[in-house]
Design an enzyme around this catalytic site. Structure first.
Site, PDB file in Angstrom:
ATOM      1  N   GLU A   1       6.164  20.092 -24.378  1.00 21.40           N
ATOM      2  CA  GLU A   1       5.533  20.334 -23.071  1.00 21.40           C
ATOM      3  C   GLU A   1       6.029  21.654 -22.458  1.00 21.40           C
ATOM      4  OE1 GLU A   1       3.119  18.507 -22.004  1.00 21.40           O
ATOM      5  OE2 GLU A   1       3.437  16.454 -22.730  1.00 21.40           O
TER       6      GLU A   1
ATOM      7  N   GLU B   1      -6.469  15.817  -8.992  1.00 27.42           N
ATOM      8  CA  GLU B   1      -7.206  16.081 -10.234  1.00 27.42           C
ATOM      9  C   GLU B   1      -8.716  16.071 -10.009  1.00 27.42           C
ATOM     10  OE1 GLU B   1      -6.273  13.388 -13.483  1.00 27.42           O
ATOM     11  OE2 GLU B   1      -5.521  15.086 -14.611  1.00 27.42           O
TER      12      GLU B   1
ATOM     13  N   HIS C   1      -3.608  18.763 -25.710  1.00 27.28           N
ATOM     14  CA  HIS C   1      -3.639  17.312 -25.513  1.00 27.28           C
ATOM     15  C   HIS C   1      -4.900  16.641 -26.059  1.00 27.28           C
ATOM     16  CE1 HIS C   1      -0.065  17.958 -23.196  1.00 27.28           C
ATOM     17  NE2 HIS C   1       0.027  16.688 -22.856  1.00 27.28           N
TER      18      HIS C   1
ATOM     19  N   HIS D   1      -3.648  13.866 -28.204  1.00 32.67           N
ATOM     20  CA  HIS D   1      -3.815  12.448 -27.854  1.00 32.67           C
ATOM     21  C   HIS D   1      -4.468  11.667 -28.999  1.00 32.67           C
ATOM     22  CE1 HIS D   1      -3.620  13.032 -23.221  1.00 32.67           C
ATOM     23  NE2 HIS D   1      -2.502  12.508 -23.662  1.00 32.67           N
TER      24      HIS D   1
ATOM     25  N   ASN E   1      -3.792  20.406 -19.855  1.00 37.93           N
ATOM     26  CA  ASN E   1      -4.276  19.604 -20.977  1.00 37.93           C
ATOM     27  C   ASN E   1      -4.277  20.365 -22.305  1.00 37.93           C
ATOM     28  OD1 ASN E   1      -5.015  16.942 -21.265  1.00 37.93           O
ATOM     29  ND2 ASN E   1      -7.186  17.429 -21.440  1.00 37.93           N
TER      30      ASN E   1
ATOM     31  N   LYS F   1       4.528  23.607 -13.274  1.00 34.28           N
ATOM     32  CA  LYS F   1       3.709  22.410 -13.077  1.00 34.28           C
ATOM     33  C   LYS F   1       3.400  22.222 -11.594  1.00 34.28           C
ATOM     34  CE  LYS F   1       2.486  17.805 -14.187  1.00 34.28           C
ATOM     35  NZ  LYS F   1       2.767  16.477 -14.693  1.00 34.28           N
TER      36      LYS F   1
ATOM     37  N   LYS G   1       1.465  11.591 -10.340  1.00 30.84           N
ATOM     38  CA  LYS G   1       0.664  10.613 -11.095  1.00 30.84           C
ATOM     39  C   LYS G   1       1.566   9.458 -11.512  1.00 30.84           C
ATOM     40  CE  LYS G   1      -2.492  13.279 -13.868  1.00 30.84           C
ATOM     41  NZ  LYS G   1      -3.161  13.207 -15.169  1.00 30.84           N
TER      42      LYS G   1
ATOM     43  N   HIS H   1       5.111  11.719 -28.051  1.00 35.85           N
ATOM     44  CA  HIS H   1       4.017  12.435 -27.385  1.00 35.85           C
ATOM     45  C   HIS H   1       4.146  13.957 -27.589  1.00 35.85           C
ATOM     46  CE1 HIS H   1       1.064  13.500 -24.367  1.00 35.85           C
ATOM     47  NE2 HIS H   1       1.967  14.209 -23.725  1.00 35.85           N
TER      48      HIS H   1
ATOM     49  N   ARG I   1       0.809  -1.228   0.000  1.00 33.50           N
ATOM     50  CA  ARG I   1       0.000   0.000   0.000  1.00 33.50           C
ATOM     51  C   ARG I   1       0.843   1.279   0.000  1.00 33.50           C
ATOM     52  NH1 ARG I   1      -2.587  -3.093   3.682  1.00 33.50           N
ATOM     53  NH2 ARG I   1      -4.419  -4.167   2.855  1.00 33.50           N
TER      54      ARG I   1
ATOM     55  N   ARG J   1      -6.235  21.498 -12.687  1.00 33.75           N
ATOM     56  CA  ARG J   1      -5.197  20.726 -13.357  1.00 33.75           C
ATOM     57  C   ARG J   1      -5.453  20.600 -14.864  1.00 33.75           C
ATOM     58  NH1 ARG J   1      -2.086  16.305  -9.695  1.00 33.75           N
ATOM     59  NH2 ARG J   1      -0.786  15.414 -11.253  1.00 33.75           N
TER      60      ARG J   1
HETATM   61  N1  LIG Z   1       2.982  10.841 -14.794  1.00 33.78           N
HETATM   62  C1  LIG Z   1       2.901  11.920 -15.542  1.00 33.78           C
HETATM   63  O1  LIG Z   1       2.431  12.961 -15.085  1.00 33.78           O
HETATM   64  C2  LIG Z   1       3.393  11.862 -16.952  1.00 33.78           C
HETATM   65  C3  LIG Z   1       3.525  13.055 -17.684  1.00 33.78           C
HETATM   66  C4  LIG Z   1       4.056  12.985 -18.973  1.00 33.78           C
HETATM   67  C5  LIG Z   1       4.411  11.747 -19.520  1.00 33.78           C
HETATM   68  N2  LIG Z   1       4.246  10.608 -18.773  1.00 33.78           N
HETATM   69  C6  LIG Z   1       4.624   9.300 -19.329  1.00 33.78           C
HETATM   70  O2  LIG Z   1       6.003   9.345 -19.658  1.00 33.78           O
HETATM   71  C7  LIG Z   1       6.260   8.434 -20.729  1.00 33.78           C
HETATM   72  C8  LIG Z   1       7.083   9.126 -21.779  1.00 33.78           C
HETATM   73  O3  LIG Z   1       8.266   9.566 -21.176  1.00 33.78           O
HETATM   74  P1  LIG Z   1       9.620   9.785 -21.991  1.00 33.78           P
HETATM   75  O4  LIG Z   1       9.350  10.639 -23.150  1.00 33.78           O
HETATM   76  O5  LIG Z   1      10.633  10.207 -21.000  1.00 33.78           O
HETATM   77  O6  LIG Z   1       9.907   8.331 -22.607  1.00 33.78           O
HETATM   78  P2  LIG Z   1      10.802   7.089 -22.159  1.00 33.78           P
HETATM   79  O7  LIG Z   1      10.934   6.981 -20.690  1.00 33.78           O
HETATM   80  O8  LIG Z   1      10.219   5.921 -22.870  1.00 33.78           O
HETATM   81  O9  LIG Z   1      12.235   7.456 -22.761  1.00 33.78           O
HETATM   82  C9  LIG Z   1      12.401   7.631 -24.159  1.00 33.78           C
HETATM   83  C10 LIG Z   1      13.638   6.873 -24.670  1.00 33.78           C
HETATM   84  O10 LIG Z   1      14.806   7.542 -24.239  1.00 33.78           O
HETATM   85  C11 LIG Z   1      15.700   6.624 -23.625  1.00 33.78           C
HETATM   86  N3  LIG Z   1      16.429   7.403 -22.624  1.00 33.78           N
HETATM   87  C12 LIG Z   1      15.921   7.929 -21.479  1.00 33.78           C
HETATM   88  N4  LIG Z   1      16.822   8.716 -20.885  1.00 33.78           N
HETATM   89  C13 LIG Z   1      17.933   8.673 -21.651  1.00 33.78           C
HETATM   90  C14 LIG Z   1      19.204   9.306 -21.561  1.00 33.78           C
HETATM   91  N5  LIG Z   1      19.488  10.183 -20.597  1.00 33.78           N
HETATM   92  N6  LIG Z   1      20.113   9.016 -22.513  1.00 33.78           N
HETATM   93  C15 LIG Z   1      19.807   8.165 -23.534  1.00 33.78           C
HETATM   94  N7  LIG Z   1      18.615   7.579 -23.685  1.00 33.78           N
HETATM   95  C16 LIG Z   1      17.692   7.828 -22.749  1.00 33.78           C
HETATM   96  C17 LIG Z   1      14.850   5.532 -23.092  1.00 33.78           C
HETATM   97  O11 LIG Z   1      15.569   4.328 -22.962  1.00 33.78           O
HETATM   98  C18 LIG Z   1      13.764   5.454 -24.160  1.00 33.78           C
HETATM   99  O12 LIG Z   1      14.186   4.647 -25.216  1.00 33.78           O
HETATM  100  C19 LIG Z   1       4.915   7.957 -21.226  1.00 33.78           C
HETATM  101  O13 LIG Z   1       4.678   6.669 -20.721  1.00 33.78           O
HETATM  102  C20 LIG Z   1       3.934   8.949 -20.604  1.00 33.78           C
HETATM  103  O14 LIG Z   1       2.667   8.393 -20.377  1.00 33.78           O
HETATM  104  C21 LIG Z   1       3.757  10.660 -17.515  1.00 33.78           C
HETATM  105 ZN   LIG Z   2       1.757  15.662 -22.190  1.00 31.68          ZN
END
Ligand SMILES: NC(=O)c1ccc[n+]([C@@H]2O[C@H](COP(=O)([O-])OP(=O)(O)OC[C@H]3O[C@@H](n4cnc5c(N)ncnc54)[C@H](O)[C@@H]3O)[C@@H](O)[C@H]2O)c1
Ligand SMILES: [Zn+2]
Length: 364
Positions: free
Chosen positions: A187, A239, A251, A255, A248, A229, A145, A267, A123, A244
């Site tokens: 972003e 949310e 988005h 999306h 969006n 943020k 999140k 994204h 938990r 919040r």
């Molecule tokens: N929780 C939230 O509020 C929130 C907000 C925005 C996005 N997200 C989530 O985040 C994810 C996308 O995140 P992302 O764009 O960071 O993608 P990711 O974590 O998949 O990373 C993208 C790629 O970069 C590589 N990588 C990461 N750091 C690196 C570094 N320093 N050097 C070399 N390679 C590196 C990874 O191995 C991967 O192949 C999605 O799942 C999305 O839903 C969550």
């Molecule tokens: Zn986003």
């Protein structure tokens, strides 16, 4: 080393944020000031682990944390219940109890997945985030999140769980693919557009330094984004109010484009396209002057983000994805629109022809 450090306060939690070039090598001492050194599971993806796990584990060991590493395949397909289950298996093997710790080392995929496992194991065990992408530095690691994907859709399973520490080392961005740096800027421009018009000017003036990954510029970029943020999410931690929803912007259509392209685009690239379309809706709704919309689109394009689709969009297809979005209120598509640059307004009565024209404009 210039260190920027501040706390974000929530109703029942507090997150320490540290932004500094080289700070990854110091997370052991940063963490020992926040939690008693304990059993720790570092979760990463294989690409990031190969680059940064050794330094992370070393600093944790030095600070007295008994540390183990789990590296999973990179890519959003790993953000699954099966991967969460692998993390639980390792936690069980390590006998990680409630006073244990999870450290997420990687991009948003890792922070969402490891954060979800930490939120649900017993938990909730504490989690610290070490983001390594622009997207994670400025967006995913702030706000608590966590999520995994389900075959029915992205991020459908999740929990709110605030990290004890977000340790951002902009030097990690030097190994990131250029396309990922650019995508993350979608972003950043969004944050400026919704809350901080002078920050949009900053984007216009710092493009070359940002795209060259200049550490000083990246620190300022990250700190300003995190503050924007954090200011939004701390007023609406779970949310539950429309506050919040300002995040969006871009988005709703973004999306839909992402889903319609089977997630082949980044994204941030889809958010960029979504902002272009939403900006045009703002103009049609007399919320934004044409010059302001043009300025926003110019800024998006100047970072190398897309402002048009290669093929004309299938508008009906995109409309049906929008109707299925989990943020659509009672079947109505609700848009976050700009009320001038730097402010937002929620709007659920955008006329259908205005929506369609904005989508179709992306194909011209
Ligand atoms: N929780 C939230 O509020 C929130 C907000 C925005 C996005 N997200 C989530 O985040 C994810 C996308 O995140 P992302 O764009 O960071 O993608 P990711 O974590 O998949 O990373 C993208 C790629 O970069 C590589 N990588 C990461 N750091 C690196 C570094 N320093 N050097 C070399 N390679 C590196 C990874 O191995 C991967 O192949 C999605 O799942 C999305 O839903 C969550
Ligand atoms: Zn986003």
């Amino acid at each position: 080393m210039v260190v920027t450090q501040f706390d974000i306060s929530y109703a029942n939690a507090r997150t320490r944020v540290i932004v500094a070039p080289g700070s990854l090598e110091l997370i052991g001492s940063a963490l020992s000031g926040l939690v008693t050194p304990t059993k720790t599971l570092v979760v990463s993806d294989e690409t990031v682990a190969a680059l940064y796990a050794r330094a992370t584990i070393e600093t944790l060991h030095e600070a007295g944390f008994e540390t183990d590493l789990l590296a999973l395949p990179p890519g959003d397909a790993t953000k699954s219940l099966a991967s969460a289950s692998l993390i639980y298996d390792r936690m069980s093997h390590l006998q990680l109890s409630r006073d244990g710790l999870v450290v997420a080392l990687g991009g948003g995929m890792v922070s969402d997945l490891a954060g979800f496992a930490a939120a649900t194991w017993m938990r909730g065990v504490p989690v610290a985030l070490c983001p390594t992408t622009v997207e994670a530095d400025i967006d995913a690691c702030i706000g608590g999140k966590t999520a995994i994907n389900h075959p029915a859709g992205k991020n459908l399973i999740g929990a709110f769980h605030q990290p004890v520490l977000v340790n951002i080392d902009p030097l990690c961005l030097r190994t990131l693919e250029h396309r990922d740096v650019v995508a993350g800027m979608g972003e950043s421009i969004k944050h400026a557009a919704i809350a901080d018009e002078p920050f949009l000017t900053w984007h216009e003036n710092h493009r070359e330094r940002v795209l060259a990954n200049d550490p000083e510029a990246m620190v300022e970029l990250v700190v300003r984004n995190v503050r924007i943020k954090a200011n939004v999410v701390s007023r609406d931690e779970r949310e539950r109010t429309p506050v919040r929803a300002s995040l969006n912007f871009g988005h709703t259509i973004g999306h839909a484009i992402e889903a319609a392209h089977s997630y082949a685009l980044r994204h941030g690239e889809c958010v960029a396209l979504g902002m272009v379309a939403a900006g045009r809706i703002c103009v049609a709704m007399s919320l934004l002057r044409q010059e302001a919309c043009d300025r926003l689109i110019r800024c998006i394009a100047s970072y190398g983000l897309p402002t048009r689709l290669e093929r004309p969009p299938d508008t009906d297809d995109l409309r049906s994805y929008m109707a299925r979005d989990k943020k659509a209120a009672a079947g109505r598509v609700r848009f976050t629109l700009l009320d001038g640059l730097g402010a937002t307004v929620l709007c659920d009565n955008v006329p259908e022809p205005v929506v369609r024209e904005a989508i179709e404009s992306l194909g011209r």
